[in-house]
Design a protein around this motif. Structure first.
Motif, PDB file in Angstrom:
ATOM      1  N   ASN A 149     -38.799 -22.002  11.896  1.00  0.00           N
ATOM      2  CA  ASN A 149     -40.107 -21.648  12.463  1.00  0.00           C
ATOM      3  C   ASN A 149     -40.325 -22.267  13.838  1.00  0.00           C
ATOM      4  N   GLY A 150     -39.285 -22.252  14.666  1.00  0.00           N
ATOM      5  CA  GLY A 150     -39.396 -22.744  16.035  1.00  0.00           C
ATOM      6  C   GLY A 150     -39.277 -24.252  16.190  1.00  0.00           C
ATOM      7  N   LYS A 151     -39.137 -25.001  15.097  1.00  0.00           N
ATOM      8  CA  LYS A 151     -38.978 -26.453  15.170  1.00  0.00           C
ATOM      9  C   LYS A 151     -37.513 -26.808  14.935  1.00  0.00           C
ATOM     10  N   THR A 152     -37.028 -27.775  15.712  1.00  0.00           N
ATOM     11  CA  THR A 152     -35.647 -28.221  15.573  1.00  0.00           C
ATOM     12  C   THR A 152     -35.585 -29.443  14.671  1.00  0.00           C
ATOM     13  N   TYR A 153     -34.746 -29.346  13.657  1.00  0.00           N
ATOM     14  CA  TYR A 153     -34.500 -30.451  12.726  1.00  0.00           C
ATOM     15  C   TYR A 153     -33.059 -30.897  12.940  1.00  0.00           C
ATOM     16  N   ASN A 154     -32.890 -32.163  13.347  1.00  0.00           N
ATOM     17  CA  ASN A 154     -31.584 -32.687  13.715  1.00  0.00           C
ATOM     18  C   ASN A 154     -31.346 -33.986  12.950  1.00  0.00           C
ATOM     19  N   THR A 155     -30.331 -33.999  12.112  1.00  0.00           N
ATOM     20  CA  THR A 155     -30.063 -35.201  11.320  1.00  0.00           C
ATOM     21  C   THR A 155     -29.585 -36.371  12.168  1.00  0.00           C
ATOM     22  N   ASP A 156     -29.081 -36.090  13.378  1.00  0.00           N
ATOM     23  CA  ASP A 156     -28.615 -37.174  14.253  1.00  0.00           C
ATOM     24  C   ASP A 156     -29.764 -37.907  14.942  1.00  0.00           C
ATOM     25  N   THR A 157     -30.891 -37.216  15.158  1.00  0.00           N
ATOM     26  CA  THR A 157     -32.007 -37.851  15.854  1.00  0.00           C
ATOM     27  C   THR A 157     -33.163 -38.215  14.913  1.00  0.00           C
ATOM     28  N   ALA A 158     -33.137 -37.712  13.689  1.00  0.00           N
ATOM     29  CA  ALA A 158     -34.197 -38.002  12.724  1.00  0.00           C
ATOM     30  C   ALA A 158     -33.961 -39.350  12.056  1.00  0.00           C
ATOM     31  N   LYS A 159     -35.029 -39.888  11.514  1.00  0.00           N
ATOM     32  CA  LYS A 159     -34.977 -41.158  10.798  1.00  0.00           C
ATOM     33  C   LYS A 159     -34.904 -40.873   9.303  1.00  0.00           C
ATOM     34  N   SER A 160     -33.973 -41.515   8.635  1.00  0.00           N
ATOM     35  CA  SER A 160     -33.852 -41.372   7.190  1.00  0.00           C
ATOM     36  C   SER A 160     -34.895 -42.256   6.507  1.00  0.00           C
ATOM     37  N   LEU A 161     -35.723 -41.655   5.653  1.00  0.00           N
ATOM     38  CA  LEU A 161     -36.703 -42.438   4.907  1.00  0.00           C
ATOM     39  C   LEU A 161     -36.064 -43.003   3.641  1.00  0.00           C
ATOM     40  N   PHE A 162     -35.307 -42.197   2.937  1.00  0.00           N
ATOM     41  CA  PHE A 162     -34.504 -42.638   1.809  1.00  0.00           C
ATOM     42  C   PHE A 162     -33.664 -41.480   1.320  1.00  0.00           C
ATOM     43  N   ASP A 163     -32.657 -41.808   0.539  1.00  0.00           N
ATOM     44  CA  ASP A 163     -31.824 -40.735   0.007  1.00  0.00           C
ATOM     45  C   ASP A 163     -31.519 -40.971  -1.465  1.00  0.00           C
ATOM     46  N   GLN A 164     -31.044 -39.916  -2.080  1.00  0.00           N
ATOM     47  CA  GLN A 164     -30.720 -39.933  -3.499  1.00  0.00           C
ATOM     48  C   GLN A 164     -29.336 -39.313  -3.655  1.00  0.00           C
ATOM     49  N   SER A 165     -28.408 -40.051  -4.248  1.00  0.00           N
ATOM     50  CA  SER A 165     -27.081 -39.512  -4.499  1.00  0.00           C
ATOM     51  C   SER A 165     -27.161 -38.460  -5.596  1.00  0.00           C
ATOM     52  N   VAL A 166     -26.329 -37.434  -5.478  1.00  0.00           N
ATOM     53  CA  VAL A 166     -26.301 -36.341  -6.441  1.00  0.00           C
ATOM     54  C   VAL A 166     -24.916 -36.281  -7.061  1.00  0.00           C
ATOM     55  N   TYR A 167     -24.898 -36.137  -8.390  1.00  0.00           N
ATOM     56  CA  TYR A 167     -23.636 -36.073  -9.108  1.00  0.00           C
ATOM     57  C   TYR A 167     -23.565 -34.778  -9.908  1.00  0.00           C
ATOM     58  N   SER A 168     -22.367 -34.237 -10.015  1.00  0.00           N
ATOM     59  CA  SER A 168     -22.116 -33.041 -10.804  1.00  0.00           C
ATOM     60  C   SER A 168     -20.978 -33.363 -11.763  1.00  0.00           C
ATOM     61  N   ASP A 169     -21.244 -33.288 -13.040  1.00  0.00           N
ATOM     62  CA  ASP A 169     -20.242 -33.639 -14.060  1.00  0.00           C
ATOM     63  C   ASP A 169     -19.681 -35.037 -13.842  1.00  0.00           C
ATOM     64  N   GLY A 170     -20.546 -35.966 -13.404  1.00  0.00           N
ATOM     65  CA  GLY A 170     -20.139 -37.346 -13.194  1.00  0.00           C
ATOM     66  C   GLY A 170     -19.463 -37.627 -11.872  1.00  0.00           C
ATOM     67  N   ASN A 171     -19.267 -36.604 -11.058  1.00  0.00           N
ATOM     68  CA  ASN A 171     -18.607 -36.775  -9.770  1.00  0.00           C
ATOM     69  C   ASN A 171     -19.620 -36.651  -8.635  1.00  0.00           C
ATOM     70  N   TYR A 172     -19.486 -37.529  -7.646  1.00  0.00           N
ATOM     71  CA  TYR A 172     -20.377 -37.485  -6.488  1.00  0.00           C
ATOM     72  C   TYR A 172     -20.231 -36.146  -5.773  1.00  0.00           C
TER      73      TYR A 172
END
Length: 95
Positions: A6-29
């Motif tokens: 919607n006209g806004k740029t989202y860039n993981t290199d310039t954004a600040k991480s607030l927190f993250d959650q690891s995701v696993y599938s069948d016990g594997n990351y």
């Protein structure tokens, strides 16, 4: 990763991480779900992958404060994560 939504740029290199959650599938990351905020204050979730899981692809989803709160529903949130949310304008309330 960069994505325009919607006209806004989202860039993981310039954004600040607030927190993250690891995701696993069948016990594997398989990647992580990372709540991020742009320098201009827009929230988004960055879904990373491990480049091996064919069912999970890296993507960015623009999100509102309410969507972030809904996303956190049922997840254990630490006091540090709550502090980061509040400092970044996400109105998080404990039950």
């Amino acid at each position: 990763m960069i994505k325009i939504i919607n006209g806004k740029t989202y860039n993981t290199d310039t954004a600040k991480s607030l927190f993250d959650q690891s995701v696993y599938s069948d016990g594997n990351y398989s990647g992580s779900n990372n709540v991020m905020i742009t320098p201009k204050g827009s929230l988004f979730i960055y879904y990373s992958d491990n480049n091996q899981d064919c069912h999970r692809c890296a993507d960015i989803h623009a999100a509102t404060s309410d969507e972030i709160i809904d996303w956190l529903n049922g997840r254990e949130v630490t006091e540090d994560e709550i502090k980061v949310l509040l400092e970044n304008g996400v109105p998080f309330e404990e039950a």
